[in-house]
Design an enzyme around this catalytic site. Structure first.
Site, PDB file in Angstrom:
ATOM      1  N   GLU A  41       0.838  -1.214   0.000  1.00  0.00           N
ATOM      2  CA  GLU A  41       0.000   0.000   0.000  1.00  0.00           C
ATOM      3  C   GLU A  41       0.867   1.256   0.000  1.00  0.00           C
ATOM      4  O   GLU A  41       2.052   1.227   0.349  1.00  0.00           O
ATOM      5  CB  GLU A  41      -0.951   0.009   1.191  1.00  0.00           C
ATOM      6  CG  GLU A  41      -0.252   0.045   2.527  1.00  0.00           C
ATOM      7  CD  GLU A  41      -1.057   0.779   3.585  1.00  0.00           C
ATOM      8  OE1 GLU A  41      -1.465   1.924   3.335  1.00  0.00           O
ATOM      9  OE2 GLU A  41      -1.249   0.202   4.670  1.00  0.00           O
ATOM     10  N   LYS A 100      -3.404  -0.899  15.252  1.00  0.00           N
ATOM     11  CA  LYS A 100      -2.790   0.073  16.153  1.00  0.00           C
ATOM     12  C   LYS A 100      -3.467   0.046  17.522  1.00  0.00           C
ATOM     13  O   LYS A 100      -4.671  -0.114  17.632  1.00  0.00           O
ATOM     14  CB  LYS A 100      -2.885   1.478  15.560  1.00  0.00           C
ATOM     15  CG  LYS A 100      -1.940   1.705  14.409  1.00  0.00           C
ATOM     16  CD  LYS A 100      -2.244   2.987  13.660  1.00  0.00           C
ATOM     17  CE  LYS A 100      -3.576   2.969  12.964  1.00  0.00           C
ATOM     18  NZ  LYS A 100      -3.702   2.048  11.834  1.00  0.00           N
TER      19      LYS A 100
END
Ligand code: PSU
Ligand code: MN
Length: 308
Positions: free
Chosen positions: A25, A159
């Site tokens: 990405e 995260k």
């Protein structure tokens, strides 16, 4: 009309002949890493894929065209310029019609890579359910897109700023399998262990490939497979430093009223500054580790299911 999906010759050739390819990405480059560091990282991530025997295909939108595989000049443009949009799936039509440059997230990279015939994708961390999602409805589009995109995604979990338990519940609802690579614990991006377990453990790349082959044989491979690859504990961010920084970072987001797609880039930037670069080293480390594992899985999958 311009082409909508442009593959480099190298990527097109590898896809066409069933050789291993790993999609990468571009949001981590344009919005997740600081200027300068990002360009160096781009080469190192691609090198890690090549060293593992696969062809890297970094995905982005340039001048309103989806590009699968980027050359050095295109990576420069993505890493060095202002005004690179962050494009999730819902943004792609507008980006193409309006001719902009943009970086692709986990959601849009997965969707585009699958359309280009690529079976494996490496990233840093997935987007997920945010802590205040009950009030804000902030649930990353990454999750819904993974629920309908047949691709193996290698990541270091999600995260720690997110509601990790909520994210795992959501992945279960979407029927997205989560495989711990050489671990029973779900990693927490900067941390080796998020505090949550994984439903399945695998110990080598061939097992990931075998799982995907069996899903294809069943015709039940319409969702992604998440391979969660933790850094070893001696390479994670110091947990005490992590917890302090997270608390400060969440306070900063509230004080500055940061919302929507700016949350993730702002918080990553905050971590990189507040930890004096320690989180940046960990971030790079985990992306490189994911790229290497994704290459091994792509190689194993090409061997296990050459017909595809
Ligand atoms: N993890 C990182 N760096 C990033 C991201 C995730 O280490 O830059 C990006 C990915 O592109 C992911 C996106 O798809 O953040 C999620 O954004 P949001 O939370 O706005 O959905
Ligand atoms: Mn969001």
């Amino acid at each position: 009309m311009p082409e909508t999906l442009v593959l480099t010759d190298e990527v097109a050739d590898a896809v066409g002949t069933g050789r291993p390819v790993v999609a990468l990405e571009s949001t981590i480059l344009a919005h997740g890493l600081p200027r300068g560091e990002n360009r160096v990282a781009a080469d190192r991530i691609e090198d890690a894929v090549r060293a593992g025997g696969a062809v890297p295909a970094t995905v982005a939108v340039l001048d309103g065209t989806v590009r699968i595989g980027l050359g050095p000049a295109e990576l420069d443009r993505l890493c060095d310029r202002d005004g690179i949009a962050k494009l999730s799936v819902r943004d792609l039509g507008a980006a193409l019609a309006l001719g902009v440059d943009g970086a692709t997230t986990v959601a849009s990279t997965s969707a585009l890579a699958h359309r280009a015939g690529i079976a494996v994708f490496a990233t840093g961390g997935l987007g997920g359910v945010h802590r205040e999602a009950g009030d804000t409805f902030d649930v990353s589009a990454d999750l819904r897109v993974l629920g309908r995109t047949p691709i193996v995604v290698v990541c270091a979990g999600v995260k720690s700023i997110l509601d990790v338990g909520g994210t795992l519940e959501y992945l279960e609802t979407l029927s997205v399998p989560v495989l711990g690579y050489r671990t029973d614990r779900f990693p927490g991006f900067y941390l080796s262990d998020s505090g949550f377990g994984v439903p399945w453990r695998i110990d080598d790349a061939a097992q990931a490939a075998a799982i995907q082959v069996r899903r294809r044989q069943l015709g039940l491979d319409d969702a992604a497979v998440v391979v969660a690859n933790p850094l070893p504990p001696d390479r994670q961010l110091d947990p005490g430093l992590h917890d302090r920084t997270l608390e400060q970072g969440l306070a900063m987001l509230a004080a500055e009223s940061v919302t929507g797609k700016d949350v993730t880039p702002r918080l990553l930037e905050f971590f990189h500054q507040a930890t004096g670069g320690a989180s940046l080293r960990v971030n790079l480390d985990l992306v490189l580790s994911n790229a290497a594992l994704a290459a091994a899985i792509a190689v194993a999958l090409a061997q296990a299911d050459p017909a595809r």
